[in-house]
Design a protein around this motif. Structure first.
Motif, short mmCIF file in Angstrom:
data_model
loop_
_atom_site.label_atom_id
_atom_site.label_comp_id
_atom_site.label_asym_id
_atom_site.label_seq_id
_atom_site.Cartn_x
_atom_site.Cartn_y
_atom_site.Cartn_z
N GLN B 144 -7.67 -2.96 -19.79
CA GLN B 144 -7.10 -1.60 -19.80
C GLN B 144 -7.42 -0.89 -18.48
N GLN B 145 -8.64 -1.10 -17.98
CA GLN B 145 -9.01 -0.44 -16.71
C GLN B 145 -8.12 -0.94 -15.57
N GLN B 146 -7.84 -2.24 -15.58
CA GLN B 146 -7.00 -2.75 -14.50
C GLN B 146 -5.57 -2.22 -14.62
N ARG B 147 -5.11 -2.01 -15.85
CA ARG B 147 -3.76 -1.45 -16.00
C ARG B 147 -3.72 0.00 -15.49
N VAL B 148 -4.82 0.72 -15.72
CA VAL B 148 -4.90 2.10 -15.18
C VAL B 148 -4.85 2.05 -13.64
N ALA B 149 -5.58 1.08 -13.07
CA ALA B 149 -5.63 0.96 -11.60
C ALA B 149 -4.23 0.65 -11.05
N ILE B 150 -3.49 -0.22 -11.76
CA ILE B 150 -2.14 -0.57 -11.29
C ILE B 150 -1.22 0.66 -11.42
N ALA B 151 -1.33 1.38 -12.54
CA ALA B 151 -0.50 2.57 -12.72
C ALA B 151 -0.82 3.59 -11.63
N ARG B 152 -2.10 3.75 -11.30
CA ARG B 152 -2.48 4.69 -10.24
C ARG B 152 -1.84 4.28 -8.90
N THR B 153 -1.84 2.96 -8.64
CA THR B 153 -1.29 2.48 -7.37
C THR B 153 0.22 2.72 -7.30
N LEU B 154 0.88 2.57 -8.43
CA LEU B 154 2.34 2.68 -8.41
C LEU B 154 2.84 4.13 -8.55
N ALA B 155 1.97 5.01 -9.01
CA ALA B 155 2.39 6.39 -9.28
C ALA B 155 3.02 7.09 -8.08
N PRO B 156 2.51 6.92 -6.84
CA PRO B 156 3.17 7.59 -5.71
C PRO B 156 4.34 6.77 -5.13
N ARG B 157 4.74 5.70 -5.82
CA ARG B 157 5.83 4.81 -5.37
C ARG B 157 5.57 4.35 -3.92
N PRO B 158 4.51 3.58 -3.68
CA PRO B 158 4.21 3.14 -2.31
C PRO B 158 5.25 2.12 -1.83
N ARG B 159 5.36 2.02 -0.53
CA ARG B 159 6.31 1.06 0.03
C ARG B 159 5.76 -0.36 -0.10
N LEU B 160 4.42 -0.47 0.00
CA LEU B 160 3.81 -1.80 -0.08
C LEU B 160 2.63 -1.77 -1.05
N VAL B 161 2.61 -2.73 -1.99
CA VAL B 161 1.47 -2.84 -2.90
C VAL B 161 0.64 -4.06 -2.48
N LEU B 162 -0.65 -3.82 -2.29
CA LEU B 162 -1.57 -4.92 -1.97
C LEU B 162 -2.47 -5.12 -3.18
N ALA B 163 -2.62 -6.35 -3.61
CA ALA B 163 -3.45 -6.61 -4.80
C ALA B 163 -4.47 -7.70 -4.45
N ASP B 164 -5.74 -7.35 -4.60
CA ASP B 164 -6.81 -8.30 -4.26
C ASP B 164 -7.39 -8.88 -5.55
N GLU B 165 -6.99 -10.08 -5.88
CA GLU B 165 -7.44 -10.74 -7.12
C GLU B 165 -7.36 -9.75 -8.29
N PRO B 166 -6.23 -9.17 -8.57
CA PRO B 166 -6.18 -8.08 -9.55
C PRO B 166 -6.53 -8.52 -10.96
N THR B 167 -6.45 -9.80 -11.22
CA THR B 167 -6.77 -10.25 -12.58
C THR B 167 -8.04 -11.09 -12.61
N GLY B 168 -8.79 -11.03 -11.50
CA GLY B 168 -9.99 -11.87 -11.38
C GLY B 168 -11.04 -11.56 -12.43
N ASN B 169 -11.06 -10.34 -12.93
CA ASN B 169 -12.08 -9.95 -13.91
C ASN B 169 -11.57 -10.02 -15.35
N LEU B 170 -10.36 -10.55 -15.53
CA LEU B 170 -9.76 -10.51 -16.88
C LEU B 170 -9.66 -11.92 -17.45
N ASP B 171 -9.60 -11.97 -18.79
CA ASP B 171 -9.39 -13.29 -19.40
C ASP B 171 -7.92 -13.70 -19.20
N GLU B 172 -7.60 -14.92 -19.56
CA GLU B 172 -6.29 -15.48 -19.20
C GLU B 172 -5.13 -14.69 -19.82
N ALA B 173 -5.29 -14.34 -21.09
CA ALA B 173 -4.19 -13.65 -21.78
C ALA B 173 -3.97 -12.27 -21.15
#
Lengths: 795, 218
Positions: B144-173
């Motif tokens: 859930q925290q990572q989904r909040v982080a992604i929503a925060r990143t996309l909220a200002p509609r950036p031209r470029l999204v950079l993601a550093d191992e965004p799912t590294g702390n999550l289980d597979e599902a």
């Protein structure tokens, strides 16, 4: 952007109310203690200044008769005719109120403080029954007659009126006590010795006598206030440091999201400034309450010790509010400087997790140790060489800061040794865990160290002062009864009457003089066992009194000795005669030099001086009957006699009041230190869970863990107290031997009071135990689920 | 071209001497394109991402983002770029713990002066965060925290999204779910996406894939 960032920053405090409370309370308490002491000082000084303004003390030269008699109107008229700009003053006491009569038309200061008061009307002042100006309490004590005008600017227990009205009220028609000399005088006046040779001129010494006399007391109060403030600032420093550490990840995130560092720092500074404003306001208000509670005792102390009248109630002074807020801002800036420095140097990609609080670890511990060593060595060097106020305060500062910096390192070494010596795994874990807590608690412990050292130092100083002063009173008030005659004829009748009735009659006579270029007062003492038995010297030749009685010896006070550099056997010239210094005596509280000759030598030098005051030696039990007999048989009113036992009783009572003030300040400072410990333990509580969970998992109960937390706090307080004791004694020594000497020219001997220190130690342990009680209780009740989280990935 | 990286170099000083993390990296990315950057640990993936995101400064080479030469900007200029043009999703989420979820989502858009409440609501809804909006980050699971982080990143509609191992702390599902949502939303906003990952499976879902080895594109 600014609003968004500010909201994000402020949200930290909303989520961490305890931290916010710590910061605000620490700052408010620090400001309160400082501004409370400042308020007391300001109120007292305002009283002295209004007294000085009323009486022209310190500002204008004064003319009085060398024999202490009232001046005649003829002398005044002669001086005015010769072009001297002088103004007459008559003063005296009526129903406990000091009545000061001035001539508003010639007084260089006009009507003193009255001229700015509402209702000041020279016409009404001079005509009819006249007007008296004063505070409500003083006016109420006066009998009906002149119109009473309330004026808060007049000194307490004093009223000002026209000289004619004063003479009428006091029953002293035509008598003038002194003449005030205007600062600017016409050129070409005839010298005083030609017009009125019986008068002597007392040169103004800048600032009021009362102000200078009481400066010692106020300086010490200020030092105490400053130390209390420092203790509070330690709390603020801890709270700000912790808040900044906890917000490092947020700061990194904010910067990663595009907030410029400069903007971030400005906003964080604004945030702190806002808190300083709020806490400073609360602190000043609290300081007002503290000052209101303590002022009556301080006022009584000053009245008794120095005869300085200070109003027992507090006025709101804008300068005091402003200085309270300024110190709150300054303290916040000081406490946050290091945190801001770290923030400014924080790389954007630095580790985001809160840095472990590791003040005493690694390189920073070495730097801290080196700094402590440098400061303590500097303090040692200053202790040997310091002369002057600046060096004295530098000594105090380097000693206290050096000790505060050294404390965590000393405790770490002691705990490491205990760990090595401990047997059993539980004890070993306890010592190791206590060591681990040191960095987090070091600021609070440093606050406790300063609080205790301040208490030991100030208690030692005040108690030494008490011992010295009571001894000094025994020396100076050796006679059982003191009597003042109205004039020489009265004095002769008095001496004739008492001589067959008492063991000894000791005249008290003095004259102003210049000794080695310094203003001094010379006394003539009759050779009597009273002096030989009671006077103690700081340094003296053998058979001191014999040498003085022989007529060639002189005794000087410490002030004169220090200022002029005169010491034993040095020659002093007075009236063309040479005297050898036979002894130097302590003369506490006296701002000017003093010297004592034998009676015969004095009379030869000052034949015009007729003694009007006498000390009488007789059995104490006979004093009341003699007082009564003097009134009935010689016509000397009881008001002109002073019973030595009464004075001593009053003096001791005054000291007890002084102790009330210092004890209250002691308790307040220790409370602040206890609060620092409480706040440190509470803020560390969250960090403690992961440290304690393994011990719990391995078999220690939560109750045992809570108990050990309590034991740990008390143990650290004990160790801190052991460091605080020598520091406090060093502080007392520095105050007595360096600061006091530099500021006032005399040195108080230092005495030790082990029972007082034991009691203080007990207070400190109690404060630490009380502070640790709640965090320990909370820890003992930590739900197992919270402890289990430590072992879960969900944390 | 949204992003052009030319001959990018970065050296770190270490106890054993200088270490060349990046030794002349070239890459480009169009708007709306997704690119996976893979490589072993220490290959320089995160460093490259930090340089493109304006979080660090290269020792050589150029980065041109949306027509602006990032390497020519000062600290304030790079901060503005991070605020307005780039969005970074970190492995450690980096949410603001003292703000509620709703405020965390809107945070960067507010910083950029492009807050759109309706869009934030849409993001929250599509991320399945609507029931969590009043909560604080510590009350959420890692996914859930990572989904909040992604929503925060996309909220200002950036031209470029950079993601550093965004799912590294999550289980597979949770990782699969979060990635799917991120790709969907990035496509909707027309932003470019550059994602650093260890996972071949995740990299396979990107349009392009580059492998970084010992500081150069292999």
């Amino acid at each position: 952007m600014t609003g968004t960032v500010l909201r994000a920053l402020l949200s930290h405090w909303r989520r961490n109310p305890l931290q916010l409370f710590t910061l605000l309370a620490g700052l408010a308490l620090a400001t309160a203690l400082w501004s409370g002491v400042q308020a007391i000082n300001a109120e007292a000084r305002a009283s002295y200044d209004s007294a000085a303004a009323t009486l022209g003390e310190g500002t204008f030269d004064q003319l009085t008769r060398s024999d202490g008699q009232p001046l005649t109107v003829a002398s005044y008229v002669a001086l005015r005719r010769a072009g001297w700009l002088v103004s007459p003053v008559t003063e005296g006491r009526l129903d406990g109120v000091r009545i000061v009569g001035l001539d508003p038309l010639t007084a260089p200061g006009g009507l003193g403080p009255v001229q700015i008061a509402d209702g000041a009307d020279v016409g009404a002042f001079l005509s009819g029954q006249g007007q008296v100006f004063g505070r409500a309490a003083a006016l109420a004590a006066l009998p009906a007659g002149p119109e009473k005008v309330e004026s808060p600017d007049v000194a307490p227990d004093t009223v000002i009126t026209d000289i004619g009205v004063a003479q009428r009220l006091l029953g002293r028609d035509g008598q003038i006590d002194r003449l005030i000399v205007a600062m600017t005088q016409p050129i070409g006046q005839a010298p005083l010795s030609e017009i009125a040779p019986e008068l002597i001129r007392k040169v103004a010494q800048g600032g009021s006598d009362l102000g200078r006399l009481t400066d010692s007391f106020h300086l010490n109060l200020t030092a105490f206030g400053l130390l209390s403030f420092a203790v509070g600032i330690f709390i603020v420093n801890g709270a700000i440091g912790l808040a900044f550490e906890q917000r490092r990840p947020v700061v990194r995130t904010l910067r990663a999201l595009g907030v410029p560092l400069r903007r971030l720092m400005v906003l964080m500074a604004l945030e702190l400034a806002l808190m300083a404003l709020v806490a400073g306001g609360i602190g000043v208000a609290l300081g007002y309450v503290i000052a209101s509670l303590l002022l009556p005792d301080v006022a009584a102390t000053l009245q008794g010790l120095y005869g300085a009248t200070v109003a027992g109630t507090l006025q709101l002074r804008p300068v005091w509010w402003a200085s309270g807020l300024a110190i709150a801002f300054g303290g916040t800036a000081m406490a946050s400087a290091a945190a801001f420095w770290r923030l400014a140097r924080l790389p954007l990609l630095a580790g985001g997790s809160p840095r472990a609080l590791s003040m005493a670890a690694g390189r920073s511990a070495r730097v801290q140790g080196a700094l402590a060593l440098v400061l303590l060595v500097a303090a040692g060097a200053l202790a040997l060489t310091a002369q002057g106020l600046v060096a004295g305060f530098a000594l105090l500062g380097s000693m206290l800061i050096g000790a505060a910096l050294a404390l965590p390192l000393i405790l770490d070494r002691v705990l490491a040794m205990a760990e090595r010596l401990s047997r059993g795994v539980r004890a070993q874990w306890f010592w190791a865990d206590t060591r681990q807590q040191l960095p987090g608690l070091s600021l609070a412990l440093a606050a406790l160290l300063l609080a205790m050292a301040a208490n030991v130092g100030v208690s030692t100083m005040v108690s030494s002062f008490r011992l010295t002063f009571t001894g000094f009173l025994d020396q100076r008030l050796a006679s059982e009864l003191y009597v003042t005659a109205a004039d020489p004829a009265d004095a002769k009748r008095l001496v004739d009457y008492v001589t067959p009735r008492v063991r000894a009659v000791l005249p008290i006579q003095s004259a102003p003089a210049q000794i080695a270029g310094f203003p001094a007062e010379v006394f003539g003492a009759r050779d009597d066992a009273t002096y030989r038995d009671n006077w103690a010297f700081l340094s003296a030749n053998p058979d001191t009194w014999d040498a003085v009685a022989a007529g060639d010896g002189i005794l000087i006070n410490e002030q004169l000795s220090r200022r002029s550099g005169l010491s034993l056997n040095d020659a002093v010239t007075l009236g063309g005669r040479q005297f050898a210094v036979e002894g130097v005596y302590g003369d506490y509280g006296n701002p000017i030099g003093q010297a004592i000759l034998t009676e015969a030598a004095f009379e030869a030098l000052y034949p015009d001086v007729t003694p009007l005051r006498f000390g009488l030696r007789l059995p104490a039990a006979e004093v009341p009957s003699l007082v009564e007999a003097l009134e009935n048989d010689v016509g000397i009113p009881a008001a002109n006699t002073v019973n030595q036992a009464g004075i001593k009783r009053i003096s001791l009572d005054i000291f007890d009041r002084t102790f009330t003030v210092t004890t209250a300040l002691n308790i307040l400072t220790l409370t602040v230190a206890g609060f620092a410990i409480l706040m440190s333990l509470l803020t560390l509580a969250a960090l403690r869970v992961p440290q304690l969970a393994p011990a719990w998992a391995m078999g220690l109960t939560r109750r045992e863990l809570g108990l050990l937390e309590l034991v740990r706090a008390v143990l650290l307080a004990v160790l801190t107290a052991l460091v605080a004791l020598p520091l406090g004694l060093a502080l007392a020594w520095a105050l007595l031997a360096v600061v006091n000497v530099a500021a006032f020219g005399w040195r108080l001997p230092m005495f030790l009071f082990p029972l007082d220190y034991l009691r203080l130690g007990g207070f400190a342990l109690l404060a630490a135990a009380l502070a640790a009680l709640w965090p320990a209780w909370r820890l003992a009740r930590t739900p197992p689920s919270d402890l289990l989280k430590v072992f879960s990935n969900e944390r | 071209m949204l992003l052009t990286v030319t001959d990018l170099r970065k050296t770190y000083a270490t106890a054993d001497g200088d270490f060349d993390v990046l030794r002349g990296v070239d890459l480009s990315l169009d708007a709306g394109q997704t690119l996976a950057l893979t490589g072993e640990s220490g290959s320089g993936k995160s460093t490259l991402l930090h340089l493109i995101g304006g979080l660090d400064v290269p020792d050589g080479g150029r980065i041109v983002l949306d027509g602006t030469d990032l390497t020519a900007l000062d600290d304030a200029g790079r901060a503005r770029m991070r605020r307005e043009t780039v969005g970074v999703v970190f492995q450690q989420f980096n949410l603001i713990p003292s703000l509620r979820v709703v405020d965390n989502i809107a945070f960067q858009a507010r910083l950029a002066g492009r807050h759109d409440g309706a869009w934030c609501d849409t993001l929250a809804e599509r991320m399945g965060l609507t029931p969590q909006l009043r909560k604080y980050p510590e009350q959420l699971s890692g996914g859930q925290q990572q989904r909040v982080a992604i929503a925060r990143t996309l909220a200002p509609r950036p031209r470029l999204v950079l993601a550093d191992e965004p799912t590294g702390n999550l289980d597979e599902a949770a990782a699969a779910q979060v990635l799917a949502l991120m790709l969907e939303l990035v496509t909707d906003t027309g932003a470019g996406l550059l994602m650093v990952t260890h996972s071949d499976r995740l990299a396979g879902q990107m349009q392009r894939r580059l492998h970084l080895s010992r500081g150069v594109i292999a």
